[in-house]
Design a protein around this motif. Structure first.
Motif, PDB file in Angstrom:
ATOM      1  N   ASP A 107       0.829  -1.197   0.000  1.00 56.39           N
ATOM      2  CA  ASP A 107       0.000   0.000   0.000  1.00 56.39           C
ATOM      3  C   ASP A 107       0.869   1.254   0.000  1.00 56.39           C
ATOM      4  N   ASP A 108       1.901   1.254   0.838  1.00 58.15           N
ATOM      5  CA  ASP A 108       2.781   2.415   0.945  1.00 58.15           C
ATOM      6  C   ASP A 108       3.660   2.566  -0.289  1.00 58.15           C
ATOM      7  N   PHE A 109       4.172   1.441  -0.787  1.00 54.71           N
ATOM      8  CA  PHE A 109       5.150   1.519  -1.871  1.00 54.71           C
ATOM      9  C   PHE A 109       4.498   1.765  -3.233  1.00 54.71           C
ATOM     10  N   ALA A 110       3.475   0.990  -3.569  1.00 59.63           N
ATOM     11  CA  ALA A 110       2.859   1.093  -4.895  1.00 59.63           C
ATOM     12  C   ALA A 110       1.995   2.332  -5.034  1.00 59.63           C
ATOM     13  N   GLN A 111       1.466   2.820  -3.913  1.00 63.98           N
ATOM     14  CA  GLN A 111       0.656   4.046  -3.901  1.00 63.98           C
ATOM     15  C   GLN A 111      -0.468   3.996  -4.937  1.00 63.98           C
ATOM     16  N   LEU A 112      -1.231   2.929  -4.850  1.00 59.72           N
ATOM     17  CA  LEU A 112      -2.374   2.763  -5.750  1.00 59.72           C
ATOM     18  C   LEU A 112      -3.653   3.351  -5.172  1.00 59.72           C
ATOM     19  N   GLY A 113      -3.598   3.759  -3.910  1.00 60.70           N
ATOM     20  CA  GLY A 113      -4.773   4.346  -3.285  1.00 60.70           C
ATOM     21  C   GLY A 113      -5.930   3.373  -3.237  1.00 60.70           C
ATOM     22  N   ALA A 114      -7.119   3.878  -3.563  1.00 58.73           N
ATOM     23  CA  ALA A 114      -8.326   3.044  -3.510  1.00 58.73           C
ATOM     24  C   ALA A 114      -8.287   1.908  -4.520  1.00 58.73           C
ATOM     25  N   TYR A 115      -7.465   2.056  -5.566  1.00 58.58           N
ATOM     26  CA  TYR A 115      -7.391   1.000  -6.578  1.00 58.58           C
ATOM     27  C   TYR A 115      -6.826  -0.309  -6.015  1.00 58.58           C
ATOM     28  N   LEU A 116      -6.097  -0.232  -4.915  1.00 56.49           N
ATOM     29  CA  LEU A 116      -5.564  -1.451  -4.313  1.00 56.49           C
ATOM     30  C   LEU A 116      -6.689  -2.414  -3.962  1.00 56.49           C
ATOM     31  N   TYR A 117      -7.873  -1.862  -3.719  1.00 56.61           N
ATOM     32  CA  TYR A 117      -9.023  -2.677  -3.326  1.00 56.61           C
ATOM     33  C   TYR A 117     -10.034  -2.824  -4.465  1.00 56.61           C
ATOM     34  N   GLN A 118      -9.565  -2.581  -5.691  1.00 58.24           N
ATOM     35  CA  GLN A 118     -10.368  -2.794  -6.891  1.00 58.24           C
ATOM     36  C   GLN A 118      -9.796  -3.979  -7.672  1.00 58.24           C
ATOM     37  N   PRO A 119     -10.614  -4.632  -8.525  1.00 59.02           N
ATOM     38  CA  PRO A 119     -10.102  -5.761  -9.319  1.00 59.02           C
ATOM     39  C   PRO A 119      -8.914  -5.344 -10.185  1.00 59.02           C
ATOM     40  N   VAL A 120      -7.958  -6.224 -10.313  1.00 60.89           N
ATOM     41  CA  VAL A 120      -6.769  -5.938 -11.114  1.00 60.89           C
ATOM     42  C   VAL A 120      -7.148  -5.699 -12.578  1.00 60.89           C
ATOM     43  N   SER A 121      -8.275  -6.244 -13.020  1.00 66.12           N
ATOM     44  CA  SER A 121      -8.729  -6.036 -14.397  1.00 66.12           C
ATOM     45  C   SER A 121      -8.999  -4.568 -14.697  1.00 66.12           C
ATOM     46  N   THR A 122      -9.168  -3.739 -13.662  1.00 62.96           N
ATOM     47  CA  THR A 122      -9.424  -2.307 -13.868  1.00 62.96           C
ATOM     48  C   THR A 122      -8.127  -1.498 -13.900  1.00 62.96           C
ATOM     49  N   TYR A 123      -6.982  -2.155 -13.680  1.00 56.80           N
ATOM     50  CA  TYR A 123      -5.702  -1.454 -13.613  1.00 56.80           C
ATOM     51  C   TYR A 123      -5.146  -1.175 -15.010  1.00 56.80           C
ATOM     52  N   SER A 124      -4.415  -0.079 -15.123  1.00 59.60           N
ATOM     53  CA  SER A 124      -3.601   0.153 -16.312  1.00 59.60           C
ATOM     54  C   SER A 124      -2.363  -0.732 -16.228  1.00 59.60           C
ATOM     55  N   ALA A 125      -1.604  -0.826 -17.335  1.00 56.54           N
ATOM     56  CA  ALA A 125      -0.379  -1.637 -17.327  1.00 56.54           C
ATOM     57  C   ALA A 125       0.606  -1.106 -16.295  1.00 56.54           C
ATOM     58  N   GLY A 126       0.705   0.202 -16.177  1.00 59.43           N
ATOM     59  CA  GLY A 126       1.619   0.784 -15.195  1.00 59.43           C
ATOM     60  C   GLY A 126       1.216   0.467 -13.768  1.00 59.43           C
ATOM     61  N   MET A 127      -0.082   0.473 -13.484  1.00 64.45           N
ATOM     62  CA  MET A 127      -0.568   0.158 -12.142  1.00 64.45           C
ATOM     63  C   MET A 127      -0.291  -1.304 -11.802  1.00 64.45           C
ATOM     64  N   GLN A 128      -0.467  -2.187 -12.784  1.00 64.07           N
ATOM     65  CA  GLN A 128      -0.169  -3.595 -12.551  1.00 64.07           C
ATOM     66  C   GLN A 128       1.319  -3.797 -12.262  1.00 64.07           C
ATOM     67  N   ALA A 129       2.165  -3.060 -12.987  1.00 61.20           N
ATOM     68  CA  ALA A 129       3.602  -3.163 -12.757  1.00 61.20           C
ATOM     69  C   ALA A 129       3.959  -2.664 -11.361  1.00 61.20           C
ATOM     70  N   ARG A 130       3.312  -1.591 -10.919  1.00 63.10           N
ATOM     71  CA  ARG A 130       3.583  -1.059  -9.580  1.00 63.10           C
ATOM     72  C   ARG A 130       3.170  -2.055  -8.500  1.00 63.10           C
TER      73      ARG A 130
END
Length: 221
Positions: A107-130
């Motif tokens: 949570d601290d390192f990737a800094q995805l915010g609320a997206y951390l608790y959303q399905p990975v299918s909603t992530y961009s490629a950069g968010m998945q890499a993070r």
């Protein structure tokens, strides 16, 4: 140690066969760092997946006696219908790590915010890499496999990634691929060139980068 003995990788595409590399042999000892140079399509990412155990060689054998990461930035290992947090929890159980501690780190390192608790299918490629990078660094591996991941995210995230990798490098082995010679020089000491289906090791990353550069110029002429 990580050893590759006569490792060959082919892919069958329809009625044809794509040969990625043939009879690769090398060994990485604990504490060593190797930068792998190679053009697009040379097989750098494929090699890292084989070393991680994500894929199996067509022939030959990869032996690992060190706890080895998956290629940092590889997001295909995630279950896309689950949230980033659920994927992190699942991986923490596989590696017998404390779920809360690992999730707090991600949570601290990737800094995805609320997206951390959303399905990975909603992530961009950069968010998945993070997410993949954060989970990888949350586990104390003995060898880290890095595939161009330092380019993911904004400038602040890249700076944090570089700092974290340098910290891990002090106590762990590292195998890295990158198109940027400067990145390889910053993290690795030995070098290797993947070209024409073969892998040649060099005592220094400088020599490997020089050989790779000359091979690319030859291919353009």
């Amino acid at each position: 140690m990580i050893r590759a003995d006569n490792v060959t990788k082919h892919y069958h595409i329809g009625k044809s066969t794509k040969v990625v590399f043939t009879d690769l042999n090398f060994a990485l000892s604990k504490g060593e760092s190797v930068g792998i140079c190679g053009a697009n399509g040379a097989g750098k990412s494929t090699l890292l997946r084989l070393l991680a155990g994500v894929e199996k060689p067509t022939r030959g054998r990869v032996t690992r006696s060190m706890l080895t990461s998956w290629p940092l930035g590889l997001s295909s290992c995630f279950q896309s219908s689950l949230t980033g947090a659920d994927n992190a929890r699942f991986i923490s159980r596989i590696y017998k790590r404390d779920e809360r501690e690992l999730l707090d780190f991600v949570d601290d390192f990737a800094q995805l915010g609320a997206y951390l608790y959303q399905p990975v299918s909603t992530y961009s490629a950069g968010m998945q890499a993070r997410l993949a990078f954060g989970i990888s660094l949350a586990i104390e591996f003995e060898c880290y496999l890095v595939d161009e991941v330092t380019g993911a995210g904004d400038e602040r995230f890249r700076a944090r990634s570089e700092e974290a990798l340098h910290t891990r490098r002090k106590s762990a082995s590292l195998i890295m691929t990158s198109h940027d010679p400067g990145t390889l020089r910053a993290y690795t000491t030995r070098g290797a060139v993947l070209y024409g289906g073969t892998l040649v090791l060099y005592d220094s990353i400088e020599e490997a980068c020089d050989v790779h550069h000359r091979l690319q110029l030859r291919g353009m002429s």
